[in-house]
Write an enzyme that holds these catalytic residues in place. Structure first.
Site, PDB file in Angstrom:
ATOM      1  N   GLY A  10      32.464 119.816  63.259  1.00  0.00           N
ATOM      2  CA  GLY A  10      31.557 118.924  63.991  1.00  0.00           C
ATOM      3  C   GLY A  10      30.089 119.312  63.919  1.00  0.00           C
ATOM      4  O   GLY A  10      29.233 118.572  64.407  1.00  0.00           O
ATOM      5  N   ALA A  11      29.794 120.472  63.305  1.00  0.00           N
ATOM      6  CA  ALA A  11      28.380 120.832  63.129  1.00  0.00           C
ATOM      7  C   ALA A  11      27.819 120.228  61.838  1.00  0.00           C
ATOM      8  O   ALA A  11      26.621 120.313  61.576  1.00  0.00           O
ATOM      9  CB  ALA A  11      28.235 122.350  63.090  1.00  0.00           C
ATOM     10  N   GLY A  12      28.705 119.604  61.045  1.00  0.00           N
ATOM     11  CA  GLY A  12      28.282 119.031  59.765  1.00  0.00           C
ATOM     12  C   GLY A  12      27.566 117.701  59.938  1.00  0.00           C
ATOM     13  O   GLY A  12      27.316 117.231  61.059  1.00  0.00           O
ATOM     14  N   LEU A  79      37.281 116.962  60.856  1.00  0.00           N
ATOM     15  CA  LEU A  79      36.319 116.824  59.757  1.00  0.00           C
ATOM     16  C   LEU A  79      36.144 118.112  58.958  1.00  0.00           C
ATOM     17  O   LEU A  79      35.539 118.082  57.878  1.00  0.00           O
ATOM     18  CB  LEU A  79      34.936 116.416  60.304  1.00  0.00           C
ATOM     19  CG  LEU A  79      34.839 115.193  61.212  1.00  0.00           C
ATOM     20  CD1 LEU A  79      33.388 114.974  61.642  1.00  0.00           C
ATOM     21  CD2 LEU A  79      35.341 113.952  60.503  1.00  0.00           C
ATOM     22  N   ALA A  80      36.589 119.245  59.489  1.00  0.00           N
ATOM     23  CA  ALA A  80      36.320 120.529  58.818  1.00  0.00           C
ATOM     24  C   ALA A  80      36.863 120.479  57.393  1.00  0.00           C
ATOM     25  O   ALA A  80      38.044 120.219  57.168  1.00  0.00           O
ATOM     26  CB  ALA A  80      36.975 121.670  59.585  1.00  0.00           C
ATOM     27  N   ALA A  81      36.000 120.720  56.426  1.00  0.00           N
ATOM     28  CA  ALA A  81      36.426 120.660  55.028  1.00  0.00           C
ATOM     29  C   ALA A  81      35.350 121.210  54.115  1.00  0.00           C
ATOM     30  O   ALA A  81      34.176 121.246  54.457  1.00  0.00           O
ATOM     31  CB  ALA A  81      36.733 119.208  54.631  1.00  0.00           C
ATOM     32  N   GLU A  82      35.796 121.608  52.936  1.00  0.00           N
ATOM     33  CA  GLU A  82      34.903 121.825  51.798  1.00  0.00           C
ATOM     34  C   GLU A  82      34.801 120.471  51.122  1.00  0.00           C
ATOM     35  O   GLU A  82      35.823 119.803  50.917  1.00  0.00           O
ATOM     36  CB  GLU A  82      35.511 122.852  50.843  1.00  0.00           C
ATOM     37  CG  GLU A  82      35.667 124.242  51.440  1.00  0.00           C
ATOM     38  CD  GLU A  82      34.357 125.035  51.403  1.00  0.00           C
ATOM     39  OE1 GLU A  82      33.358 124.546  50.833  1.00  0.00           O
ATOM     40  OE2 GLU A  82      34.338 126.155  51.946  1.00  0.00           O
ATOM     41  N   TYR A 182      39.611 118.129  45.096  1.00  0.00           N
ATOM     42  CA  TYR A 182      39.115 117.614  46.381  1.00  0.00           C
ATOM     43  C   TYR A 182      39.959 116.416  46.840  1.00  0.00           C
ATOM     44  O   TYR A 182      40.422 116.370  47.982  1.00  0.00           O
ATOM     45  CB  TYR A 182      37.637 117.212  46.243  1.00  0.00           C
ATOM     46  CG  TYR A 182      37.085 116.519  47.465  1.00  0.00           C
ATOM     47  CD1 TYR A 182      36.851 117.224  48.650  1.00  0.00           C
ATOM     48  CD2 TYR A 182      36.790 115.151  47.437  1.00  0.00           C
ATOM     49  CE1 TYR A 182      36.345 116.581  49.774  1.00  0.00           C
ATOM     50  CE2 TYR A 182      36.287 114.505  48.557  1.00  0.00           C
ATOM     51  CZ  TYR A 182      36.058 115.224  49.719  1.00  0.00           C
ATOM     52  OH  TYR A 182      35.562 114.587  50.835  1.00  0.00           O
ATOM     53  N   ARG A 250      29.219 102.357  43.621  1.00  0.00           N
ATOM     54  CA  ARG A 250      29.721 102.976  44.842  1.00  0.00           C
ATOM     55  C   ARG A 250      29.254 102.145  46.026  1.00  0.00           C
ATOM     56  O   ARG A 250      28.438 101.239  45.891  1.00  0.00           O
ATOM     57  CB  ARG A 250      29.132 104.393  45.008  1.00  0.00           C
ATOM     58  CG  ARG A 250      29.512 105.395  43.941  1.00  0.00           C
ATOM     59  CD  ARG A 250      30.947 105.844  44.079  1.00  0.00           C
ATOM     60  NE  ARG A 250      31.244 106.943  43.161  1.00  0.00           N
ATOM     61  CZ  ARG A 250      31.612 106.793  41.892  1.00  0.00           C
ATOM     62  NH1 ARG A 250      31.744 105.580  41.379  1.00  0.00           N
ATOM     63  NH2 ARG A 250      31.873 107.838  41.143  1.00  0.00           N
TER      64      ARG A 250
END
Ligand SMILES: NC(=O)c1ccc[n+]([C@@H]2O[C@H](COP(=O)([O-])OP(=O)(O)OC[C@H]3O[C@@H](n4cnc5c(N)ncnc54)[C@H](O)[C@@H]3O)[C@@H](O)[C@H]2O)c1
Length: 372
Positions: A10-12, A79-82, A182, A250
């Site tokens: 959540g900091a992203g 949401l945490a992800a690379e 990914y 896109r």
């Protein structure tokens, strides 16, 4: 009734926009984020995260940190992800560990302490190539990218008779065609959520996001969204570098519209167990977007460099059909693209630090033979 929502990652960029929207409507927000250097540099708390948000620094793979973070929350936004397609093709271990093992650790904790609903950020990348229509009018679902036969070969996929296929909006029913590590990890995150949530009395929802943009994007992360990468180049007085010929299409969706989609996905009863495409509903070529951003940033002189090469794992065209999110969630993307670019440009102009790591990233991919 105000709720307590945990946002992992959540900091992203997207997480902060979602946190602001939740706090604005009176919810309590907790964030679990390891503040990775590639995104956050050395900052201990990112700008744009409301003071009311409880920020816990911790890794999504750390069972104890996750168990403590889910205690007492009503719902989770995961949401945490690379997040880099190109990087995922060589940092395979890290991408699979953070994205998939991380999601497994989250559910391990949720099995002990179930919540009402888990909304996971999936990605357009799970589709691989989007849907196409052939010259005969038939819609093709299983278009695969073939290696180009030479420098003059067309970039667009062709039908059996060598005629170009035209991209059309891709609905959720299109079967996934995973073309990068990914994409594989995002699909696993999505499936783990939709499989495990109902097995333990929770509701799972997956949002397949297109290219989010807006103030607060990680400008120094060369593996993030294309607009942030272009903005960082222009900000440093360099021309944007466009892979392939720049005609790939896109959909660019402003981050506040993405935040709106997460709130709807959290609230709407009908969303339980569903997957939704989230975009703006307007598609554009990467070349067009680079030129518009150059103008918005006052650098139309920096003509984009066309690399004429493709990155392994990239897809040619993918544009969303967002009618399911419109009909079932009441999702209405509201942000005008030109306004959104002006706002992004104004924010970028205020940033002192935007280390341009694009050349570095390109060398990494080149060295491994991942650009051809
Ligand atoms: N931005 C887009 O266009 C887009 C498109 C499709 C899907 N998504 C998905 O949306 C989500 C958010 O993306 P974003 O654009 O905000 O990216 P971001 O990189 O800004 O945010 C991701 C956050 O996750 C954190 N994180 C990374 N590894 C972690 C770990 N091991 N433990 C805890 N936290 C960790 C990072 O520190 C960062 O704050 C991701 O799941 C991404 O895959 C984004």
């Amino acid at each position: 009734m105000p709720q307590t929502i945990l946002i992992t990652g959540g900091a992203g960029f997207i997480g902060r926009a979602v946190a602001r929207a939740l706090v604005a409507r009176g919810d309590r927000v907790r964030v679990l984020d390891s503040l990775i250097e590639q995104v956050h540099g050395s900052r201990a708390r990112p700008e744009g995260l409301p003071d009311a948000v409880e920020l816990r620094r911790g890794d999504i793979r750390d069972g104890r940190a996750v168990a403590e973070a889910v205690a007492g929350v009503d719902a989770v936004i995961h949401l945490a992800a690379e997040v880099g397609v190109g990087q995922s093709m060589y940092d395979v271990d890290r991408y699979v560990a953070v994205n998939d093992h991380g999601t497994a650790v989250l559910f391990q904790a949720l099995i002990e302490r179930p919540v009402r609903r888990v909304v996971v950020a999936s990605s357009m990348s799970v589709y691989g190539e989007g849907l196409y229509r052939g010259a005969d009018g038939r819609v093709r679902e299983e278009v695969l990218r073939q290696p180009r036969s030479g420098p003059d070969a067309p970039w667009d996929p062709l039908d059996e008779e060598g005629r170009p296929l035209v991209p059309v909006p891709t609905p959720e029913w299109k079967r996934p065609a995973l073309a990068s590590v990914y994409a594989l990890t995002k699909y696993a995150q999505e499936r783990l959520t939709l499989m495990l949530a109902p097995a333990y009395g929770m509701e799972g929802v997956a949002l397949r996001l297109w290219n989010a943009y807006g103030p607060g994007q990680a400008l120094s992360n060369p593996y993030t969204g294309v607009l942030a990468i272009f903005a960082s180049r222009l900000h440093n007085g360099s021309a944007p570098v466009i892979f392939e010929d720049g005609h790939q299409r896109r959909d660019f969706v402003q981050v506040d519209d993405v935040a709106q989609a997460f709130l709807l996905a959290l609230d709407r009863p009908k969303a339980a167990g569903q997957v939704y495409n989230i975009g703006s509903g307007e598609d554009r070529s990467v070349r067009e977007v680079a030129a518009l951003l150059g103008e918005a940033m006052g650098r139309p002189d920096l003509t984009p460099e066309i690399a004429g090469k493709a990155r392994a794992g990239d897809i040619r065209h993918c544009i969303p059909d967002i009618s399911k999110a419109r009909d079932e969630l009441g999702y209405r993307p509201a942000r005008d693209f030109a306004d959104g670019l002006r706002e992004l440009a104004a924010w970028v102009a205020e940033q002192e630090e935007a280390r341009d790591r694009v050349e570095e990233a390109r060398r990494e991919l080149d060295r491994r033979g991942l650009v051809a």
